[in-house]
Structures are given as structure tokens and as C-alpha cells.
Scaffold this motif. Structure first.
Motif, mmCIF file in Angstrom:
data_model
loop_
_atom_site.group_PDB
_atom_site.id
_atom_site.type_symbol
_atom_site.label_atom_id
_atom_site.label_comp_id
_atom_site.label_asym_id
_atom_site.label_seq_id
_atom_site.Cartn_x
_atom_site.Cartn_y
_atom_site.Cartn_z
ATOM 1 N N SER B 52 9.750 -10.757 -11.164
ATOM 2 C CA SER B 52 8.867 -11.699 -10.470
ATOM 3 C C SER B 52 8.204 -11.085 -9.245
ATOM 4 O O SER B 52 7.139 -11.519 -8.837
ATOM 5 N N ARG B 53 8.820 -10.065 -8.623
ATOM 6 C CA ARG B 53 8.288 -9.582 -7.342
ATOM 7 C C ARG B 53 7.621 -8.218 -7.395
ATOM 8 O O ARG B 53 6.712 -7.948 -6.612
ATOM 9 N N VAL B 54 8.130 -7.326 -8.271
ATOM 10 C CA VAL B 54 7.576 -5.960 -8.248
ATOM 11 C C VAL B 54 6.337 -5.882 -9.131
ATOM 12 O O VAL B 54 6.320 -6.396 -10.248
ATOM 13 N N LYS B 55 5.297 -5.262 -8.592
ATOM 14 C CA LYS B 55 4.052 -5.109 -9.359
ATOM 15 C C LYS B 55 3.421 -3.770 -9.008
ATOM 16 O O LYS B 55 3.972 -3.016 -8.198
ATOM 17 N N PHE B 56 2.280 -3.509 -9.603
ATOM 18 C CA PHE B 56 1.564 -2.274 -9.267
ATOM 19 C C PHE B 56 0.590 -2.552 -8.129
ATOM 20 O O PHE B 56 -0.091 -3.589 -8.128
ATOM 21 N N CYS B 57 0.519 -1.620 -7.185
ATOM 22 C CA CYS B 57 -0.425 -1.729 -6.079
ATOM 23 C C CYS B 57 -1.846 -1.662 -6.645
ATOM 24 O O CYS B 57 -2.137 -0.824 -7.499
ATOM 25 N N SER B 58 -2.721 -2.537 -6.179
ATOM 26 C CA SER B 58 -4.077 -2.574 -6.746
ATOM 27 C C SER B 58 -4.934 -1.402 -6.277
ATOM 28 O O SER B 58 -6.021 -1.186 -6.796
ATOM 29 N N ILE B 59 -4.430 -0.618 -5.311
ATOM 30 C CA ILE B 59 -5.204 0.548 -4.842
ATOM 31 C C ILE B 59 -4.662 1.842 -5.455
ATOM 32 O O ILE B 59 -5.395 2.584 -6.105
ATOM 33 N N CYS B 60 -3.351 2.094 -5.277
ATOM 34 C CA CYS B 60 -2.812 3.394 -5.719
ATOM 35 C C CYS B 60 -2.073 3.314 -7.061
ATOM 36 O O CYS B 60 -1.781 4.326 -7.669
ATOM 37 N N PHE B 61 -1.732 2.123 -7.513
ATOM 38 C CA PHE B 61 -1.012 1.881 -8.770
ATOM 39 C C PHE B 61 0.426 2.384 -8.769
ATOM 40 O O PHE B 61 1.034 2.581 -9.820
ATOM 41 N N GLY B 62 0.974 2.570 -7.537
ATOM 42 C CA GLY B 62 2.409 2.785 -7.407
ATOM 43 C C GLY B 62 3.090 1.426 -7.487
ATOM 44 O O GLY B 62 2.416 0.390 -7.525
ATOM 45 N N ILE B 63 4.439 1.404 -7.510
ATOM 46 C CA ILE B 63 5.110 0.102 -7.565
ATOM 47 C C ILE B 63 5.311 -0.445 -6.160
ATOM 48 O O ILE B 63 5.545 0.310 -5.214
ATOM 49 N N THR B 64 5.207 -1.757 -6.033
ATOM 50 C CA THR B 64 5.292 -2.388 -4.704
ATOM 51 C C THR B 64 5.662 -3.866 -4.842
ATOM 52 O O THR B 64 5.528 -4.445 -5.926
ATOM 53 N N GLU B 65 6.106 -4.451 -3.721
ATOM 54 C CA GLU B 65 6.319 -5.903 -3.711
ATOM 55 C C GLU B 65 5.172 -6.617 -3.015
ATOM 56 O O GLU B 65 4.928 -7.786 -3.243
ATOM 57 N N GLU B 66 4.472 -5.850 -2.122
ATOM 58 C CA GLU B 66 3.279 -6.441 -1.485
ATOM 59 C C GLU B 66 2.058 -5.660 -1.974
ATOM 60 O O GLU B 66 2.153 -4.468 -2.206
ATOM 61 N N ASP B 67 0.962 -6.357 -2.039
ATOM 62 C CA ASP B 67 -0.264 -5.688 -2.473
ATOM 63 C C ASP B 67 -1.316 -5.826 -1.373
ATOM 64 O O ASP B 67 -1.644 -6.955 -1.001
ATOM 65 N N PRO B 68 -1.885 -4.754 -0.837
ATOM 66 C CA PRO B 68 -1.606 -3.354 -1.145
ATOM 67 C C PRO B 68 -0.227 -2.913 -0.647
ATOM 68 O O PRO B 68 0.355 -3.559 0.220
ATOM 69 N N CYS B 69 0.217 -1.772 -1.178
ATOM 70 C CA CYS B 69 1.569 -1.302 -0.868
ATOM 71 C C CYS B 69 1.639 -0.780 0.574
ATOM 72 O O CYS B 69 0.612 -0.579 1.221
ATOM 73 N N ARG B 70 2.870 -0.504 0.980
ATOM 74 C CA ARG B 70 3.110 -0.023 2.352
ATOM 75 C C ARG B 70 2.345 1.282 2.618
ATOM 76 O O ARG B 70 1.791 1.482 3.696
ATOM 77 N N LEU B 71 2.286 2.157 1.628
ATOM 78 C CA LEU B 71 1.616 3.448 1.828
ATOM 79 C C LEU B 71 0.104 3.283 1.959
ATOM 80 O O LEU B 71 -0.546 3.962 2.737
ATOM 81 N N CYS B 72 -0.455 2.351 1.190
ATOM 82 C CA CYS B 72 -1.908 2.162 1.231
ATOM 83 C C CYS B 72 -2.354 1.392 2.465
ATOM 84 O O CYS B 72 -3.498 1.523 2.894
ATOM 85 N N SER B 73 -1.456 0.560 3.026
ATOM 86 C CA SER B 73 -1.878 -0.242 4.185
ATOM 87 C C SER B 73 -1.478 0.412 5.508
ATOM 88 O O SER B 73 -1.775 -0.129 6.572
ATOM 89 N N SER B 74 -0.798 1.573 5.457
ATOM 90 C CA SER B 74 -0.394 2.246 6.705
ATOM 91 C C SER B 74 -1.559 3.110 7.208
ATOM 92 O O SER B 74 -2.605 3.195 6.577
#
Lengths: 244, 197
Positions: B52-74
Motif C-alpha cells: 500500500s505504501r511503497v511505489k516508484f518515484c515519478s522522477i527517478c523511478f527508484g522505490i519510495t514511500e513519498e513521491d518524489p523520493c527523498r533523493l529527488c527532493s533533496s
């Protein structure tokens, strides 16, 4: 059973279970066979990168009905020149997939082994030439008994002199102008060069002009597709990386 | 018996769909799950949560719980982009702490023999990211298999015309290994890629 050694070209490989790989090999001594390499993903010492597609290897194996058992492999060459060129990778993939799809299991075919090795060496050495692909295909079909008859119409049997206009029929057959009036034209030059492909065993000895390459290509593509139940994956890939 | 139970048979069938799990391992795992019901309940809850919580980041397509992921939003370096095959490869590069740029996960590699063509990977999305103009270097970190090399060559051909620098991870002798036990192909690659001391 005692293990034996033979030269082989890797036609295909897939991961199996946690650390094994199942490979399809074209061996010089036993023809095509499938084998399991236990621990191949874990043991760099026994197999290393030897089980990669189109690698030429010296393999130690126990030959069995069904799945053989691979004990180890030494690399003869991974064809580094091919691995540096996208088109060469596509063509090498096409050549090994063609052999894999056409060849039945366990039929030693040393002439085909030499043809495939020579084509991979040719691709490894430089710019991949379209003429070489057609040379490979003409000889491939010939070795497996699917030689295209260039001298007679496949429908009415009439003899076709060197200067006669030929047509490509369904399944890559040569037809006379009358029987194949709706087929693509195969000019005297293309027919002569295809004949020369079969008379020499040396890559680079036959160079097609752009027009004869197109005509020979239509014929060979039809002949190859005629014996396949589904399209080759590598051909789809080749079309995507180099659209006509 | 248990094998005639529908739910147990279904569990066995589902376990056998996991990579590397055959009939015997599935049976062993199933009995283990039955033996420790608390752990099994925790596992079931965790599986549900992941779904229910893990998905692919809409920018980098890594796995994440928030979109965009921590790496893309840092505030990481936007001029450098590392391209990997799978999310676990991203983690492998990230573990080194040697790369401070951003990532793009292709979700696979090109495979001429298995029919994996460019349109089946996240390549179009990568090209759209590069059109933004911020990226000055793309580091290709695909595997050193035929599929990985094919992908690297294809990407280089697509990206270079944009005037972006394309680099590839170096490859050669593993750290701590003895030269005499390294295969000839790896030694050859290491020789080709030798560097000045």
C-alpha cells in the motif's frame, strides 16, 4: 559419467534458482545442448564471465539427455570489439539466436560452428558490414539444407540463365518472371553475388551493391522467416536501433 | 492432510513464484510460517504495508514511500545524473557515499536476445529529464554484462548529441584480489582502462 571438454559458443543464458544459470551452448563436438552451471552466479572462479551470450569458451561438462552439467569454463574470447559496438552486439545476437532457433539439439555441425565463429570474429574486428550479414545467412541456410536454388524457377522448374530476371517468391524462393510476376525483382547481379557467397567460405570476399543488397535481403529474409514459427527477438531489436 | 487444504496449497503455490524457490523450499518455508504464527502475522502485515505504501518515484523511478523520493527532493547536485538498471543498483552506488548527484532507474536493461527493446525501459523519461538542461554529466552505471553494455552504448548514442558528457563506471581487477586468479577478459579490460600513477 566422465566429464569431457569441448569448444562452444554461448547461444543463450538465463538465471536459474538462487545462484545457477541454464545456458544453451553450440558445441563443436556435440552440437547444440542445454546445460546447468551450478553456482555460476556465485563462483567467479569456475565460470567468471564465460557464460555471457556469444562468448566463445572451452567448456568442461558431463553430457546428458536433457540438461547437461557444466563443471567449468575457460574463456577463449568474449569478443571485446563486438561489446564496444551497439550494431555489432545486435548482429551477434541475431546470429546466435538464428542458430539457436534453427538447430535441433545434439546434432554436431562443425561447418556451422566454423561459420558462426568466423562471423563473430569478423564483427569483432571492425565495422559491421551489411554484406557480411547476407553472406552469413546464405551460407547458414546452405549448411542446414535450405539452400536457395538460384538456377531454376521453384514453381515451373525452368532453367534461369545468368542474365535472366528473377523474382522473389513467398518463403524466399526464386521464381521466373512469369511465375513470380507480383514478386520483388532479384536482378542478375544479386543472383550472381548470392552464388559467390556459397562458392567462397571467406567473409569479405563478396560485397553487395546497395541495390543487390536490397534484393538479396528480401530473398534471404523471406527464406529465413519461412522456417520460423515466431519472429526473432534480435531482429526486432536491430530494427529499433537502426531503422531502415 | 495439509496438502489437501486449499489455503495451504495456495500458500505453496504463491511461495513457488518467488525467485529461487522450488517445491521443497516452498514446503519448508510454509511449515516454518505455520510454526511461528507471530512472525507470520508480522510478515503478512509488512507485505500489506509495502504494497500500500511503497511505489516508484515519478522522477527517478527508484522505490519510495513519498513521491518524489527523498533523493529527488533533496538539494543534491543537479548537474550529475547516475543511470542504473534496478533500484538495488541505486542502493549499491549510494552505499559508497562517493556520488552526490541524482539518479535515474531504467527498471531493466536492453536485451537483444530476450526482446527487451528501448521502449520497454524508462529511457523516454530519462531523455525528458535531460531536456531540462540542468544535467551536464550522465554517469552510466549499468552492469558489465552484454545487456548492461548494450544499454550503456545505446544511452551514449542517444545522449551525446545533446552535448552532455557521458561517462561509464570503470571496470577491472576487484580490490583485494590476486592477479593470477582473475580471468583473462577482466585483465584485458583492466589493461585497456589503465591509468597514470
Amino acid at each position: 559419467m566422465e566429464p569431457t571438454r569441448t569448444e562452444a559458443i554461448v547461444l543463450a543464458a538465463m538465471d536459474y534458482r538462487e545462484s545457477d544459470r541454464i545456458v544453451t551452448l553450440f558445441t563443436l563436438q556435440y552440437g547444440k545442448l542445454r546445460g546447468v552451471a551450478k553456482g555460476a552466479k556465485r563462483s567467479a572462479r569456475r565460470f567468471g564471465p564465460a557464460l555471457e551470450p556469444f562468448a566463445r569458451i572451452d567448456v568442461e561438462l558431463v553430457v546428458r539427455e536433457g540438461l547437461s552439467s557444466l563443471r567449468g569454463a575457460d574463456i577463449v574470447t568474449l569478443y571485446p570489439g563486438i561489446r564496444r559496438d551497439l550494431r555489432a552486439i545486435g548482429l551477434a545476437g541475431y546470429a546466435v539466436e538464428l542458430v539457436d532457433r534453427y538447430l535441433p539439439d545434439g546434432a554436431p555441425t562443425p561447418r556451422l560452428f566454423r561459420l558462426l565463429s568466423s562471423y563473430l570474429e569478423r564483427l569483432d574486428q571492425g565495422e559491421p558490414l551489411p554484406s557480411d550479414r547476407r553472406f552469413f545467412e546464405a551460407n547458414f541456410l546452405n549448411i542446414l539444407g535450405y539452400r536457395i536454388s538460384l538456377d531454376h524457377c521453384a514453381s515451373c522448374g525452368v532453367e534461369l540463365p545468368a542474365t535472366a530476371e528473377r523474382r522473389a517468391g513467398a518463403s524466399g524462393m526464386i521464381l521466373c518472371a512469369s511465375c513470380g510476376r507480383y514478386g520483388a525483382s532479384v536482378g542478375p547481379e544479386a543472383a550472381a553475388l548470392l552464388g559467390r557467397c556459397l562458392a567462397t567460405g571467406r567473409f569479405g570476399a563478396v560485397l553487395f551493391s546497395p541495390q543487390s543488397l536490397r534484393e538479396a535481403g528480401t530473398l534471404l529474409d523471406g527464406a529465413i522467416a519461412a522456417h520460423l514459427t515466431r519472429p526473432l527477438n534480435s531482429l526486432v531489436f536491430l530494427k529499433q536501433i537502426e531503422p531502415d | 492432510m495439509l496438502q489437501s487444504s486449499n489455503s495451504f496449497a495456495r500458500l505453496l503455490a504463491e511461495l513457488q513464484k518467488l525467485p529461487g524457490v522450488g517445491e521443497k523450499t516452498a514446503l519448508r518455508l510454509a511449515f516454518h510460517l505455520l510454526k511461528y504464527p507471530e512472525n507470520t502475522a508480522a510478515l503478512a502485515e509488512s507485505l500489506g504495508e509495502v504494497l500500500s505504501r511503497v511505489k516508484f518515484c515519478s522522477i527517478c523511478f527508484g522505490i519510495t514511500e513519498e513521491d518524489p523520493c527523498r533523493l529527488c527532493s533533496s538539494d543534491r547536485d543537479e548537474t550529475s545524473l547516475c543511470v542504473v538498471e534496478e533500484p538495488q543498483d541505486l542502493l549499491a552506488v549510494e552505499r559508497t557515499r562517493a556520488f552526490r548527484g541524482r539518479y535515474h532507474v531504467l527498471q531493466g536493461a536492453l536485451s537483444p536476445l530476450n526482446g527487451v527493446t528501448p521502449d520497454r525501459l524508462r529511457i523516454a523519461e530519462l531523455m525528458r529529464r535531460l531536456e531540462g538542461g540542468a544535467v551536464r554529466e550522465v554517469v552510466i552505471a549499468t552492469n558489465f554484462s552484454v545487456e548492461g553494455e548494450t544499454t550503456a552504448l545505446y544511452l551514449a548514442r542517444q545522449i551525446k548529441p545533446l552535448g552532455i558528457r557521458v561517462t561509464r563506471l570503470a571496470h577491472g581487477i576487484p580490490l583485494g584480489s590476486d592477479l593470477e586468479y582473475v580471468d583473462a577478459a577482466t585483465v584485458q579490460r583492466a589493461l585497456e582502462g589503465r591509468s597514470e600513477l
